[in-house]
Design an enzyme around this catalytic site. Structure first.
Site, PDB file in Angstrom:
ATOM      1  CG  HIS A 109     -13.258  37.445   3.004  1.00 44.03           C
ATOM      2  ND1 HIS A 109     -12.017  39.003   4.026  1.00 44.03           N
ATOM      3  CD2 HIS A 109     -12.355  37.428   2.702  1.00 44.03           C
ATOM      4  CE1 HIS A 109     -11.452  39.423   2.148  1.00 44.03           C
ATOM      5  NE2 HIS A 109     -10.860  38.181   2.172  1.00 44.03           N
ATOM      6  CD  GLN A 164     -11.959  45.481   1.562  1.00 45.90           C
ATOM      7  OE1 GLN A 164     -12.427  44.539   1.792  1.00 45.90           O
ATOM      8  NE2 GLN A 164     -11.179  45.063   0.208  1.00 45.90           N
ATOM      9  CD  GLU A 193      -7.190  39.161  -3.475  1.00 46.37           C
ATOM     10  OE1 GLU A 193      -7.414  39.090  -3.990  1.00 46.37           O
ATOM     11  OE2 GLU A 193      -7.016  40.194  -2.507  1.00 46.37           O
ATOM     12  CD1 TRP A 240     -13.807  40.800  -4.583  1.00 45.75           C
ATOM     13  CD2 TRP A 240     -14.843  40.632  -2.841  1.00 45.75           C
ATOM     14  NE1 TRP A 240     -14.397  42.201  -4.168  1.00 45.75           N
ATOM     15  CE2 TRP A 240     -14.475  42.043  -3.145  1.00 45.75           C
ATOM     16  CE3 TRP A 240     -16.029  39.776  -1.634  1.00 45.75           C
ATOM     17  CZ2 TRP A 240     -14.940  43.182  -1.706  1.00 45.75           C
ATOM     18  CZ3 TRP A 240     -16.664  41.133  -0.583  1.00 45.75           C
ATOM     19  CH2 TRP A 240     -15.412  42.151  -1.025  1.00 45.75           C
ATOM     20  CG  ASP A 250     -10.580  35.461  -1.071  1.00 42.63           C
ATOM     21  OD1 ASP A 250     -10.683  35.520  -0.057  1.00 42.63           O
ATOM     22  OD2 ASP A 250     -10.425  35.555  -1.849  1.00 42.63           O
ATOM     23  CG  HIS A 265      -6.353  40.452   2.087  1.00 41.37           C
ATOM     24  ND1 HIS A 265      -6.639  39.938   3.435  1.00 41.37           N
ATOM     25  CD2 HIS A 265      -7.065  39.986   0.894  1.00 41.37           C
ATOM     26  CE1 HIS A 265      -7.759  39.640   3.027  1.00 41.37           C
ATOM     27  NE2 HIS A 265      -8.712  39.786   2.208  1.00 41.37           N
ATOM     28  CG  HIS A 279      -7.922  34.786   3.013  1.00 40.96           C
ATOM     29  ND1 HIS A 279      -6.290  35.009   2.763  1.00 40.96           N
ATOM     30  CD2 HIS A 279      -8.728  35.219   2.396  1.00 40.96           C
ATOM     31  CE1 HIS A 279      -6.726  35.901   2.677  1.00 40.96           C
ATOM     32  NE2 HIS A 279      -8.056  36.324   2.133  1.00 40.96           N
TER      33      HIS A 279
END
Length: 413
Positions: free
Chosen positions: A54, A144, A205, A307, A301, A202, A52
């Site tokens: 991005h 998203q 979360e 983030w 991630d 996702h 997982h």
């Protein structure tokens, strides 16, 4: 032919490993001297999975002053409109090379398809193509902003599937209403069946104990006969669910063959933000899931994005954090924890011929560790990363990219 001498396997055996025609041809006493690597009785293992990630936001280096998920989302919504396709490609390639140097040869990345020009998807498709000789990349079409939060997002998801993505994404807890959350999961499975794709969401979360979309995902997986083809990323709400509910739902997760993907580096810093002390750790309970026969694999991630301002692409850092957060410190727990970034990822990806066996593809990491505990303790990069019988990275510093050796830095500058 490559021969690796004095390789210590996970079961403790010390053997030679012979490689010929991209496959493992010998285990034991192996002849051959075209290329010799002396493992010096150190651990030799299969490479890592990052289940997982991005890539589209990696190395954007945004300043998130609160460090929260919500500020990160606001920053990204603005940034994704301004960043150029070339910047995304450059940043993502840097991240890919770092992962390879640290021993990861499979990366599943989510790409934000609610950026309506699809420049992010075009960029990551190009990265996937340019790096195919050193890593396998799967792309998940990630809505998203939600599938039904804005008119047309559902069609963007469909369009992404027509543009060659590998998996259908979803984010039901981000929909406006609970009904839309349910509807988004059903819609994702409709697309998955129409295009014969896996589902990679996702899911839950949040710290909200009332967020229970995982049970809906289970129901749709079983009803659509999609067992073994579904992953649920994060599921941080599981940490807030009461024990009786977890006791009821986890066996169904196992029955559905859903793999749960905690992301400990990011989960622990983004969740629990409404808590005083004590703070919830914000990570799905790994030991409890393993005891329920659920396949669990880990994701990195984020890396230097809105983030998460840290990260060097080392999946051992992810594993290190996971075993601390879930107190996996018993001897057998430590030894078997390596499966969270190796064999469990292979099961979720459905990789065939994974592992160090005669006839399997020669994908190997030659480490400098005596055993799994030292591997996790020092978190050192592999001395050699071997993919399909060819050395493609050395010492965490050098990667063979497009036929040329590159010396890496952990920055895009």
């Amino acid at each position: 032919m490559i021969t690796i001498r004095n390789a210590r396997l996970l079961d403790g055996r010390i053997v030679d490993i012979g490689i010929e025609d991209e496959r493992i041809s010998c285990l034991g006493e192996c002849r051959g001297n075209d290329e010799l690597i002396d493992a010096e009785k150190k651990l030799v293992i299969p490479p890592y999975f990052n289940m997982h990630f991005h890539l589209d936001s990696a190395f954007t280096k945004a300043v998130n002053r609160s460090g929260t998920l919500w500020e990160g989302i606001r920053i990204w919504q603005d940034m994704r409109n301004k960043i150029s396709e070339d910047e995304v490609i450059r940043n993502a390639l840097t991240a890919v090379k770092l992962f390879v140097a640290y021993g990861t040869l499979w990366i599943r990345t989510h790409v934000d398809i609610t950026e309506r020009s699809f420049k992010l998807l075009r960029a990551i498709n190009r990265v996937k193509e340019e790096s195919k000789d050193i890593v396998d990349i799967q792309i998940t079409a990630f809505p998203q902003d939600g599938i039904f939060t804005e008119k047309g997002n559902d069609e963007l998801l469909r369009k992404a599937l027509e543009n060659g993505v590998d998996n259908v994404g979803l984010i039901p807890h981000n929909e406006i209403s609970r009904e839309d959350g349910f509807r988004s999961i059903k819609f994702a499975f409709e697309l998955a069946k129409d295009y014969n794709k896996d589902v990679d969401g996702h899911v839950d979360e949040t710290d909200d104990p009332n967020s229970r979309y995982l049970e809906v995902l289970v129901k749709e997986t079983i009803e659509n006969k999609w067992e073994g083809r579904v992953t649920a990323g994060h599921v941080t709400a599981m940490h807030s669910w009461d024990s009786a509910y977890r006791f009821r739902i986890l066996p169904y997760v196992a029955k559905a063959g859903i793999t749960v993907i905690p992301n400990p580096l990011i989960n622990v810093v983004l969740q629990g933000r409404f808590d005083g002390y004590p703070k919830r750790r914000g990570m799905a309970p790994i030991k409890e899931m393993l005891n329920a026969n659920i396949n669990v694999a880990l994701g990195h991630d984020c890396m230097m994005d809105p983030w998460y301002p840290l990260g060097i692409g080392n999946m051992l850092q992810v594993l290190f954090m996971a075993i601390h957060l879930d107190q996996m410190m018993g001897f057998e727990e430590l030894i078997s924890s390596i499966n969270l970034i190796t064999f469990n990822g292979a099961k979720a990806w459905r990789v065939k011929n994974y592992g160090i066996k005669i006839g399997n593809e020669a994908d190997l990491l030659v480490t400098d560790a005596d055993d799994v505990i030292d591997l996790i303790r020092f978190m050192s990069p592999p001395r050699f990363v071997i993919r399909k019988g060819k050395v493609i990275a050395k010492e965490g510093k050098y990667v063979l990219f497009k036929g040329k050796w590159e010396k890496l830095t952990s920055s895009t500058s």
